[in-house]
Design a protein around this motif. Structure first.
Motif, PDB file in Angstrom:
ATOM      1  N   UNK A  57       0.853  -1.191   0.000  1.00  0.00           N
ATOM      2  CA  UNK A  57       0.000   0.000   0.000  1.00  0.00           C
ATOM      3  C   UNK A  57       0.884   1.235   0.000  1.00  0.00           C
ATOM      4  N   UNK A  58       0.391   2.271  -0.652  1.00  0.00           N
ATOM      5  CA  UNK A  58       1.137   3.517  -0.701  1.00  0.00           C
ATOM      6  C   UNK A  58       0.758   4.415   0.462  1.00  0.00           C
ATOM      7  N   UNK A  59       1.728   5.151   0.953  1.00  0.00           N
ATOM      8  CA  UNK A  59       1.489   6.156   1.990  1.00  0.00           C
ATOM      9  C   UNK A  59       1.766   7.492   1.326  1.00  0.00           C
ATOM     10  N   UNK A  60       0.762   8.316   1.294  1.00  0.00           N
ATOM     11  CA  UNK A  60       0.835   9.537   0.494  1.00  0.00           C
ATOM     12  C   UNK A  60       0.645  10.753   1.387  1.00  0.00           C
ATOM     13  N   UNK A  61       1.749  11.430   1.695  1.00  0.00           N
ATOM     14  CA  UNK A  61       1.665  12.660   2.463  1.00  0.00           C
ATOM     15  C   UNK A  61       1.882  13.841   1.530  1.00  0.00           C
ATOM     16  N   UNK A  62       1.184  14.936   1.751  1.00  0.00           N
ATOM     17  CA  UNK A  62       1.386  16.105   0.900  1.00  0.00           C
ATOM     18  C   UNK A  62       2.859  16.521   0.885  1.00  0.00           C
ATOM     19  N   UNK A  63       3.368  16.821  -0.301  1.00  0.00           N
ATOM     20  CA  UNK A  63       4.745  17.293  -0.434  1.00  0.00           C
ATOM     21  C   UNK A  63       5.793  16.212  -0.301  1.00  0.00           C
ATOM     22  N   UNK A 112      -4.221  10.091   8.411  1.00  0.00           N
ATOM     23  CA  UNK A 112      -2.884   9.584   8.707  1.00  0.00           C
ATOM     24  C   UNK A 112      -2.381  10.325   9.934  1.00  0.00           C
ATOM     25  N   UNK A 113      -1.721   9.600  10.823  1.00  0.00           N
ATOM     26  CA  UNK A 113      -1.095  10.243  11.972  1.00  0.00           C
ATOM     27  C   UNK A 113       0.408  10.225  11.717  1.00  0.00           C
ATOM     28  N   UNK A 114       1.010  11.387  11.790  1.00  0.00           N
ATOM     29  CA  UNK A 114       2.436  11.459  11.497  1.00  0.00           C
ATOM     30  C   UNK A 114       3.158  12.278  12.561  1.00  0.00           C
ATOM     31  N   UNK A 115       4.325  11.789  12.956  1.00  0.00           N
ATOM     32  CA  UNK A 115       5.159  12.479  13.929  1.00  0.00           C
ATOM     33  C   UNK A 115       6.412  12.962  13.208  1.00  0.00           C
TER      34      UNK A 115
END
Ligand code: ZN
Length: 131
Positions: A57-63, A112-115
């Motif tokens: 699966x792809x993880x797609x964060x802006x930028x 999505x939760x991102x640190x």
């Protein structure tokens, strides 16, 4: 077609063995260890195929470039992003339950939760605000 299958397996192994989600460029670099002549376009084709068959699966964060990881039945995990090198890591905890507000003008499909922080390769700057 046998060669293609082997390349596909090699790409799957690269993603499985990685300790963090990988971008297509990183997958390409690692796949070249087994298949020096493999092209980026071929890597993209296999990635697309593996996504369509629900193996990765792809993880797609802006930028950010899309990173790929093996589909994990244990549920999605929060991620860590290194502010300096941009590497993405899994945080080995369950994703916290987030409240979904009712919205009438927007259909929420997920979150999505991102640190953010600094990985072991990138020392933390003494003053993060100077970056
Ligand atoms: Zn880093």
């Amino acid at each position: 077609m046998i060669r293609n299958t082997k390349q596909r397996e090699a790409i799957m192994q690269v993603i499985e063995k990685a300790i963090r989600p990988l971008s297509p460029a990183e997958i390409h670099q690692l796949a070249k260890v087994h298949y020096p002549s493999i092209g980026l376009r071929t890597v993209y084709r296999h990635i697309k195929d593996l996504v369509e068959s629900d193996e990765i699966a792809g993880i797609d964060y802006p930028g950010q470039p899309v990173r790929y990881e093996v589909v994990d039945n244990r549920g999605s995990r929060p991620h860590l992003i290194c502010r300096r090198c941009g590497r993405l890591f899994d945080l080995p905890i369950e994703e916290p339950d987030l409240y979904y507000p009712e919205m009438k003008d927007f259909v929420i499909e997920g979150h999505e939760v991102v640190y953010f922080g600094y990985c072991k390769h990138c020392p933390e700057p003494s003053n993060p605000h100077s970056l």
